[in-house]
Design a protein around this motif. Sequence first.
Motif, PDB file in Angstrom:
ATOM      1  N   ASP A 195      28.191  39.796  35.827  1.00 19.89           N
ATOM      2  CA  ASP A 195      27.201  40.137  34.819  1.00 19.89           C
ATOM      3  C   ASP A 195      26.620  38.847  34.259  1.00 19.89           C
ATOM      4  O   ASP A 195      27.017  37.740  34.644  1.00 19.89           O
ATOM      5  CB  ASP A 195      27.797  41.010  33.700  1.00 19.89           C
ATOM      6  CG  ASP A 195      29.146  40.517  33.222  1.00 19.89           C
ATOM      7  OD1 ASP A 195      30.061  41.336  33.063  1.00 19.89           O
ATOM      8  OD2 ASP A 195      29.298  39.287  33.013  1.00 19.89           O
TER       9      ASP A 195
ATOM     10  N   SER B 183      35.175  42.702  39.139  1.00 22.13           N
ATOM     11  CA  SER B 183      34.615  42.912  37.807  1.00 22.13           C
ATOM     12  C   SER B 183      35.482  43.874  37.010  1.00 22.13           C
ATOM     13  O   SER B 183      35.779  43.638  35.826  1.00 22.13           O
ATOM     14  CB  SER B 183      33.188  43.451  37.929  1.00 22.13           C
ATOM     15  OG  SER B 183      32.662  43.773  36.664  1.00 22.13           O
ATOM     16  N   ARG B 184      35.907  44.959  37.635  1.00 22.42           N
ATOM     17  CA  ARG B 184      36.768  45.922  36.951  1.00 22.42           C
ATOM     18  C   ARG B 184      38.108  45.292  36.576  1.00 22.42           C
ATOM     19  O   ARG B 184      38.636  45.524  35.475  1.00 22.42           O
ATOM     20  CB  ARG B 184      36.984  47.147  37.844  1.00 22.42           C
ATOM     21  CG  ARG B 184      37.743  48.281  37.146  1.00 22.42           C
ATOM     22  CD  ARG B 184      37.922  49.480  38.040  1.00 22.42           C
ATOM     23  NE  ARG B 184      38.837  49.226  39.144  1.00 22.42           N
ATOM     24  CZ  ARG B 184      38.478  49.127  40.423  1.00 22.42           C
ATOM     25  NH1 ARG B 184      37.204  49.263  40.761  1.00 22.42           N
ATOM     26  NH2 ARG B 184      39.368  48.894  41.360  1.00 22.42           N
TER      27      ARG B 184
ATOM     28  N   ARG C 181      38.712  42.095  36.053  1.00 23.80           N
ATOM     29  CA  ARG C 181      38.482  41.161  34.941  1.00 23.80           C
ATOM     30  C   ARG C 181      38.447  41.903  33.616  1.00 23.80           C
ATOM     31  O   ARG C 181      39.087  41.482  32.632  1.00 23.80           O
ATOM     32  CB  ARG C 181      37.180  40.403  35.140  1.00 23.80           C
ATOM     33  CG  ARG C 181      36.827  39.487  33.966  1.00 23.80           C
ATOM     34  CD  ARG C 181      35.346  39.310  33.779  1.00 23.80           C
ATOM     35  NE  ARG C 181      34.632  40.572  33.648  1.00 23.80           N
ATOM     36  CZ  ARG C 181      33.310  40.666  33.527  1.00 23.80           C
ATOM     37  NH1 ARG C 181      32.574  39.572  33.535  1.00 23.80           N
ATOM     38  NH2 ARG C 181      32.733  41.845  33.404  1.00 23.80           N
ATOM     39  N   ASP C 182      37.703  43.007  33.580  1.00 20.19           N
ATOM     40  CA  ASP C 182      37.612  43.785  32.351  1.00 20.19           C
ATOM     41  C   ASP C 182      38.990  44.286  31.916  1.00 20.19           C
ATOM     42  O   ASP C 182      39.326  44.274  30.724  1.00 20.19           O
ATOM     43  CB  ASP C 182      36.672  44.964  32.545  1.00 20.19           C
ATOM     44  CG  ASP C 182      35.222  44.544  32.725  1.00 20.19           C
ATOM     45  OD1 ASP C 182      34.902  43.376  32.426  1.00 20.19           O
ATOM     46  OD2 ASP C 182      34.421  45.385  33.186  1.00 20.19           O
ATOM     47  N   CYS C 183      39.781  44.709  32.883  1.00 22.86           N
ATOM     48  CA  CYS C 183      41.121  45.199  32.583  1.00 22.86           C
ATOM     49  C   CYS C 183      41.991  44.082  32.007  1.00 22.86           C
ATOM     50  O   CYS C 183      42.716  44.288  31.028  1.00 22.86           O
ATOM     51  CB  CYS C 183      41.754  45.773  33.850  1.00 22.86           C
ATOM     52  SG  CYS C 183      43.407  46.451  33.609  1.00 22.86           S
TER      53      CYS C 183
ATOM     54  N   ALA D  76      40.913  43.184  28.446  1.00 25.42           N
ATOM     55  CA  ALA D  76      41.383  44.205  27.508  1.00 25.42           C
ATOM     56  C   ALA D  76      42.876  44.067  27.251  1.00 25.42           C
ATOM     57  O   ALA D  76      43.345  44.205  26.106  1.00 25.42           O
ATOM     58  CB  ALA D  76      41.064  45.595  28.054  1.00 25.42           C
TER      59      ALA D  76
ATOM     60  N   ARG E 114      36.239  34.045  28.739  1.00 22.81           N
ATOM     61  CA  ARG E 114      35.693  35.356  29.115  1.00 22.81           C
ATOM     62  C   ARG E 114      34.645  35.147  30.206  1.00 22.81           C
ATOM     63  O   ARG E 114      33.448  35.105  29.945  1.00 22.81           O
ATOM     64  CB  ARG E 114      35.098  36.046  27.884  1.00 22.81           C
ATOM     65  CG  ARG E 114      36.165  36.488  26.890  1.00 22.81           C
ATOM     66  CD  ARG E 114      35.613  36.906  25.554  1.00 22.81           C
ATOM     67  NE  ARG E 114      36.645  37.501  24.707  1.00 22.81           N
ATOM     68  CZ  ARG E 114      37.568  36.791  24.041  1.00 22.81           C
ATOM     69  NH1 ARG E 114      37.574  35.459  24.131  1.00 22.81           N
ATOM     70  NH2 ARG E 114      38.486  37.399  23.300  1.00 22.81           N
TER      71      ARG E 114
ATOM     72  N   GLU F  32      32.087  35.337  33.410  1.00 15.95           N
ATOM     73  CA  GLU F  32      31.081  36.279  33.883  1.00 15.95           C
ATOM     74  C   GLU F  32      31.221  36.547  35.380  1.00 15.95           C
ATOM     75  O   GLU F  32      30.417  37.282  35.960  1.00 15.95           O
ATOM     76  CB  GLU F  32      29.675  35.745  33.591  1.00 15.95           C
ATOM     77  CG  GLU F  32      29.365  35.631  32.105  1.00 15.95           C
ATOM     78  CD  GLU F  32      27.968  35.086  31.848  1.00 15.95           C
ATOM     79  OE1 GLU F  32      27.487  34.274  32.673  1.00 15.95           O
ATOM     80  OE2 GLU F  32      27.363  35.475  30.831  1.00 15.95           O
TER      81      GLU F  32
ATOM     82  N   ASP G 239      45.126  47.549  38.249  1.00 13.90           N
ATOM     83  CA  ASP G 239      45.106  47.790  36.813  1.00 13.90           C
ATOM     84  C   ASP G 239      46.519  47.915  36.232  1.00 13.90           C
ATOM     85  O   ASP G 239      46.806  47.406  35.145  1.00 13.90           O
ATOM     86  CB  ASP G 239      44.311  49.063  36.503  1.00 13.90           C
ATOM     87  CG  ASP G 239      42.828  48.908  36.794  1.00 13.90           C
ATOM     88  OD1 ASP G 239      42.420  47.832  37.274  1.00 13.90           O
ATOM     89  OD2 ASP G 239      42.067  49.868  36.557  1.00 13.90           O
TER      90      ASP G 239
END
Length: 409
Positions: free
Chosen positions: A216, A307-308, A310-312, A315, A329, A331, A386
């Motif tokens: 992103d 990407s998923r 990284r988001d996990c 969080a 964080r 990108e 995850d």
Amino acid sequence: MLDWEAIFATRSTRMRASEIRELLKLLDRPDIISFAGGIPDPALFPDAEFKEAYADIFSGPTVGAALQYSVSEGYLPLRKWLVGEMAKIGIPCTADNILITSGSQQALDYLGKLFLSPNDTALVTWPTYLGALQAFNAYEPTYDQLNITGNRTPEAYKAAATAAGGRVKFAYMSADFSNPTGETMDRAAREKVLDLGDELDIAIIEDAAYQSLRFDGEAIPPMLALEIARKGSINETRTIYSGSFSKTLAPGLRVGYVVAAEPVIRKLVLMKQAADLHSSTINQMAICHVAERGFDAQVAKVRSVYSRRRDCMLAALSAHMPEGVSWTRPEGGMFIWITLPAGFDGAELLAKSLVSAKVAFVPGKAFFADGSGANTLRVSFSCADDRMIEEGISRLGQLIRSEQLAKVA
């Protein structure tokens, strides 16, 4: 007993084992949740496409060429394909501006050999890619911190290099989603590096191993693209772009590439001839086959999964890390950089983590040319699902919290 140390070249004293390579051995231990290896997820490799590629090669008229010696510059159809890819990111060039290497790590070794005499200075970020330090170390440089956000003048860099007994030869950096921090240099910083390169009259080595893995945010032109826009032609530039298929297609085939002005490529070709003659012809042909038929789709698949993850991980860090711990964080790419409170030592924490938490990561100190950064560590999300991420970060957060309490007590 033969005293090998007395026979080895003096440069051998600067060779160090890679902490990361050693930690990769932990991937075989089922009881360890590993965030250590910055390696691609093998489940994402385009194995069916490579099976087809090799089958086509062995059943076609080019099998003889595939198994034969080849030119040092690299397989011409692959270099021509790369010409088209470079044009898409603002780097107009010809096949004569491209050398195929045995992975981008070989490119770093060649560039160290090409530019560094003993005591010359290499400008690197604090921290920087450990593999680059290992590649450059053999050529006995001095390291100085590349500090773009500060007010250090070109004269200060020159003076420090002279005091060390040499001159500044290049600045090295990973501009996009760097290993180890995951951070990206903004456009202004890239322009400042180009200014510094002109003022010091040095090479700029742009390590673009992760450039394709943006999840992103707005894409920023590579430094080579920015310099071509300034100077009109790649053959007038000082930036050397080092790329790789390891993070997008398959690392085991060991296919990387260098894009640069022709005088640089010609020198690197001579090194290639002396070192290994050429990279594996059949592997270059297979990479070209797969890239021509589906590179963009493969990259999109990898980006979606990473990407998923990284988001996990972000969080999980927010949920489980105690106060006083911070992290980047990114990108894109594969890494998140964690900074622990002062007084922590990442290597000591790893030793405890492997015993009690059963979580592996890379202590950050190894990425600093001056040996600082003890209270940092690198975690990778590329090979963890995850469930592993949530459980592993939870355990790591608990360990750090208990260590904080122990230090207070």
